[in-house]
Design a protein around this motif. Structure first.
Motif, PDB file in Angstrom:
ATOM      1  N   LEU A  93       5.747   3.630  10.624  1.00 23.75           N
ATOM      2  CA  LEU A  93       4.671   2.660  10.720  1.00 23.75           C
ATOM      3  C   LEU A  93       3.303   3.276  10.939  1.00 23.75           C
ATOM      4  O   LEU A  93       2.289   2.647  10.643  1.00 23.75           O
ATOM      5  N   GLY A  94       3.235   4.479  11.447  1.00 19.13           N
ATOM      6  CA  GLY A  94       1.952   5.131  11.722  1.00 19.13           C
ATOM      7  C   GLY A  94       1.034   5.232  10.527  1.00 19.13           C
ATOM      8  O   GLY A  94      -0.132   4.850  10.607  1.00 19.13           O
ATOM      9  N   PRO A  95       1.500   5.743   9.392  1.00 15.62           N
ATOM     10  CA  PRO A  95       0.596   5.825   8.236  1.00 15.62           C
ATOM     11  C   PRO A  95       0.098   4.464   7.751  1.00 15.62           C
ATOM     12  O   PRO A  95      -1.026   4.356   7.279  1.00 15.62           O
ATOM     13  N   ARG A  96       0.897   3.440   7.877  1.00 12.90           N
ATOM     14  CA  ARG A  96       0.437   2.109   7.471  1.00 12.90           C
ATOM     15  C   ARG A  96      -0.652   1.591   8.397  1.00 12.90           C
ATOM     16  O   ARG A  96      -1.573   0.927   7.984  1.00 12.90           O
ATOM     17  N   TRP A  97      -0.508   1.868   9.696  1.00 16.43           N
ATOM     18  CA  TRP A  97      -1.487   1.394  10.658  1.00 16.43           C
ATOM     19  C   TRP A  97      -2.816   2.118  10.542  1.00 16.43           C
ATOM     20  O   TRP A  97      -3.866   1.552  10.769  1.00 16.43           O
ATOM     21  N   TRP A  98      -2.751   3.408  10.205  1.00 20.23           N
ATOM     22  CA  TRP A  98      -3.964   4.205  10.174  1.00 20.23           C
ATOM     23  C   TRP A  98      -4.442   4.519   8.756  1.00 20.23           C
ATOM     24  O   TRP A  98      -5.133   5.498   8.518  1.00 20.23           O
ATOM     25  N   GLY A  99      -4.056   3.678   7.809  1.00 25.35           N
ATOM     26  CA  GLY A  99      -4.606   3.757   6.462  1.00 25.35           C
ATOM     27  C   GLY A  99      -4.019   4.824   5.567  1.00 25.35           C
ATOM     28  O   GLY A  99      -4.688   5.272   4.648  1.00 25.35           O
ATOM     29  N   GLY A 100      -2.786   5.213   5.795  1.00 27.81           N
ATOM     30  CA  GLY A 100      -2.140   6.203   4.946  1.00 27.81           C
ATOM     31  C   GLY A 100      -1.549   5.583   3.699  1.00 27.81           C
ATOM     32  O   GLY A 100      -1.699   4.393   3.423  1.00 27.81           O
ATOM     33  N   ALA A 101      -0.845   6.382   2.926  1.00 28.71           N
ATOM     34  CA  ALA A 101      -0.300   5.930   1.651  1.00 28.71           C
ATOM     35  C   ALA A 101       1.110   5.377   1.751  1.00 28.71           C
ATOM     36  O   ALA A 101       1.637   4.849   0.792  1.00 28.71           O
ATOM     37  N   ALA A 102       1.769   5.529   2.882  1.00 30.39           N
ATOM     38  CA  ALA A 102       3.163   5.074   3.005  1.00 30.39           C
ATOM     39  C   ALA A 102       3.221   3.629   3.103  1.00 30.39           C
ATOM     40  O   ALA A 102       3.423   2.683   2.869  1.00 30.39           O
TER      41      ALA A 102
END
Length: 102
Positions: A93-102
């Motif tokens: 969930l981290g990349p989704r919360w911080w604007g990543g591509a995952a």
């Protein structure tokens, strides 16, 4: 032979370990399946990645259930199941919360 601690404390510890095995193991298996599916999706089609991760999550669940009863205390059983579940959940969930591509 007289027990060293009251029977209700022993039963409470077993109930806590059972909950750690079932609920904590489920959380760890779900987080592991999600993380593995994202990792496998880089090398294989998404459907196969999800199926492979789901099948491997049964091994994670069995390991978590085994750990819950192998740990020395009920607190370490909960910690040994929930800390990796939270870490894998943050990886998913981290990349989704911080604007990543995952």
């Amino acid at each position: 032979m007289k027990p060293t601690r009251p029977l209700w404390r022993y039963r409470l510890a077993i109930a806590s370990r059972s909950l750690a095995a079932t609920l904590g193991g489920y959380a760890l298996a779900a987080a592991g399946a999600a993380a593995l599916a994202l990792a496998f999706a880089l090398a294989m089609p998404r459907v196969e990645a999800v199926l492979t991760a789901t099948m491997l999550s049964w091994l994670i669940y069995a390991g978590a259930a085994g750990w819950a009863f192998y740990a020395r205390t009920a607190w370490s059983a909960w910690a040994g199941v929930l800390v990796p579940a939270l870490a894998l959940g943050m990886c998913v969930l981290g990349p989704r919360w911080w604007g990543g591509a995952a």
